[in-house]
Design a protein around this motif. Structure first.
Motif, PDB file in Angstrom:
ATOM      1  N   LYS A 196      27.246  73.704  24.929  1.00 33.88           N
ATOM      2  CA  LYS A 196      27.756  75.038  25.193  1.00 33.88           C
ATOM      3  C   LYS A 196      28.144  75.156  26.656  1.00 33.88           C
ATOM      4  O   LYS A 196      27.363  74.804  27.547  1.00 33.88           O
ATOM      5  N   SER A 197      29.354  75.682  26.906  1.00 29.84           N
ATOM      6  CA  SER A 197      29.861  75.860  28.267  1.00 29.84           C
ATOM      7  C   SER A 197      30.093  77.332  28.562  1.00 29.84           C
ATOM      8  O   SER A 197      30.589  78.083  27.705  1.00 29.84           O
ATOM      9  N   TYR A 198      29.741  77.725  29.782  1.00 30.99           N
ATOM     10  CA  TYR A 198      30.016  79.061  30.277  1.00 30.99           C
ATOM     11  C   TYR A 198      30.912  78.918  31.505  1.00 30.99           C
ATOM     12  O   TYR A 198      30.542  78.257  32.476  1.00 30.99           O
ATOM     13  N   ASN A 199      32.089  79.520  31.460  1.00 30.53           N
ATOM     14  CA  ASN A 199      33.060  79.416  32.547  1.00 30.53           C
ATOM     15  C   ASN A 199      33.163  80.742  33.277  1.00 30.53           C
ATOM     16  O   ASN A 199      33.287  81.800  32.650  1.00 30.53           O
ATOM     17  N   PHE A 200      33.106  80.692  34.608  1.00 28.96           N
ATOM     18  CA  PHE A 200      33.208  81.914  35.399  1.00 28.96           C
ATOM     19  C   PHE A 200      33.719  81.561  36.790  1.00 28.96           C
ATOM     20  O   PHE A 200      33.960  80.397  37.097  1.00 28.96           O
ATOM     21  N   GLY A 201      33.878  82.568  37.633  1.00 24.30           N
ATOM     22  CA  GLY A 201      34.389  82.349  38.973  1.00 24.30           C
ATOM     23  C   GLY A 201      35.829  82.808  39.110  1.00 24.30           C
ATOM     24  O   GLY A 201      36.409  83.427  38.220  1.00 24.30           O
ATOM     25  N   SER A 202      36.436  82.446  40.237  1.00 30.89           N
ATOM     26  CA  SER A 202      37.802  82.850  40.538  1.00 30.89           C
ATOM     27  C   SER A 202      38.732  81.645  40.493  1.00 30.89           C
ATOM     28  O   SER A 202      38.301  80.512  40.275  1.00 30.89           O
ATOM     29  N   LYS A 203      40.017  81.881  40.734  1.00 28.13           N
ATOM     30  CA  LYS A 203      41.003  80.814  40.690  1.00 28.13           C
ATOM     31  C   LYS A 203      40.703  79.730  41.711  1.00 28.13           C
ATOM     32  O   LYS A 203      40.911  78.539  41.455  1.00 28.13           O
TER      33      LYS A 203
END
Length: 360
Positions: free
Chosen positions: A192-199
């Motif tokens: 399971k992957s969780y993606n977050f943050g800015s460009k």
């Protein structure tokens, strides 16, 4: 439907790990399952990538990671001749290829081979006679991997393995050594992957788990009556990845490993990778492993990777062309504790890996 599939996989994981398996694994084919691994990247990072998605060698550690691959991936790795346990000229060879169909399903084929090199051996046959000679044996494993994104950023994977033992190998009875009956076993993985943050500051938090030899398969001894077990390996881990300005990447991972049908082989693995994408990769790690006859044994790991096509990569980026190929050469220095009680020195190897990626 997807929720039901995920629930079924979680139930299988729970039943596998909590089932009261007897301590039935006695160390057979130790070099194959706990020796050199196919990924120089993983070896350099403490021997662990169970929670890292999209690695070309994910099939070996957690087949679910293969679902995050893109396009076509071809990889191969191996070691030069070196001392390992009983064998003074041992070598390993690994290879694999995968293809992403559409946006969801990845299919792959791969193989693992451990060769002892030539060695002298004497043993007492069933007839009571002493037999002496030179042996050169090998153990092989072939697998089919099917992996898919079953839900958003939730990946599942399954391996079908055909294990070909050599009954002249290692610590097994040696009679009728040409009867190398294949053994079929399965591996199951979740990630399971969780993606977050800015460009300019992209971040991923990943959790992965896998069970190797889910069906607790075994092999017959050369007498055709008695049966031994292959290891039932459980891995679980997490990783954190941060990419700055699409160039500077930092990856941290940790993993717990246990052999459910043995009181030995429990391990803790951790690693780090810094990469200057897509040109340079620097790695280090540390692992502790419970080795039979030795107890907990720890080693630092390290390695590096480069993209030999980086000049062409730069030229393509500057001209505005879409990059479709990547070639990564990886190296790791591997140190393993010998299982021979009277052997004081560790066994050391140079592992080389090459991965070709073709994006669609």
């Amino acid at each position: 439907m997807k929720a039901k599939i995920v629930m079924l996989i979680l139930i299988v994981f729970n039943c596998t790990y909590n089932k009261g398996f007897s301590q039935s694994y006695e160390g057979a084919f130790y070099e194959m399952f706990f020796g050199i691994q196919p990924s120089a990247r993983a070896e350099a990072m403490g021997r662990s990538i169970v929670s890292i998605p999209g690695d070309a060698n994910s099939y070996y550690y957690n087949p679910a990671g293969s679902a995050a691959l893109n396009g076509m991936n071809i990889n191969g790795s191996g070691t030069e001749q070196a001392q390992y346990n009983l064998y003074s000229k041992a070598t390993t060879a690994f290879g694999g290829a995968s293809w992403k169909f559409g946006k969801t399903v990845t299919l792959g084929l791969s193989f693992d081979i451990f060769n002892t090199g030539e060695y002298d051996l004497s043993y007492i046959a069933n007839s009571g006679d002493t037999v002496s000679g030179k042996f050169n044996t090998q153990v092989q494993n072939y697998r089919l991997t099917v992996a898919s994104e079953v839900y958003k950023n939730l990946f599942a994977g399954l391996n079908l393995n055909i294990f070909v033992p050599d009954k002249n190998f290692g610590y097994l009875p040696f009679e009728n050594g040409n009867e190398n009956d294949p053994v079929m076993y399965f591996d199951l993985g979740l990630l399971k992957s969780y993606n977050f943050g800015s460009k300019d500051k992209m971040q991923d938090l990943n959790f992965g788990a896998s069970v190797i030899n889910l069906n607790s398969a075994g092999y017959y001894y050369s007498d055709g009556v008695n049966k031994g077990k292959l290891p039932l390996i459980f891995r679980i881990g997490s990783s954190y990845n941060i990419l700055l300005n699409k160039t500077f990447n930092f990856l941290f991972n940790t993993e717990y490993e246990d052999v459910i049908n043995s009181k030995y082989y429990e391990g803790i693995h951790t690693g780090f990778e810094f990469s200057l994408r897509p040109f340079l990769y620097l790695r280090a790690g540390y692992f502790l492993q419970d080795v039979p006859g030795t107890g907990m044994s720890g080693h630092f790991t390290y390695g590096a990777g480069i993209n030999p096509l980086f000049l062409g990569y730069l030229a393509g980026m500057e001209s505005g062309h879409k990059i479709k190929f990547q070639l990564i050469f990886d190296y790791s220095r591997v140190t393993l504790t010998s299982i021979l009680k009277d052997k004081q020195d560790n066994d050391k190897f140079n592992l080389f890996s090459l991965t070709l990626i073709r994006w669609f």
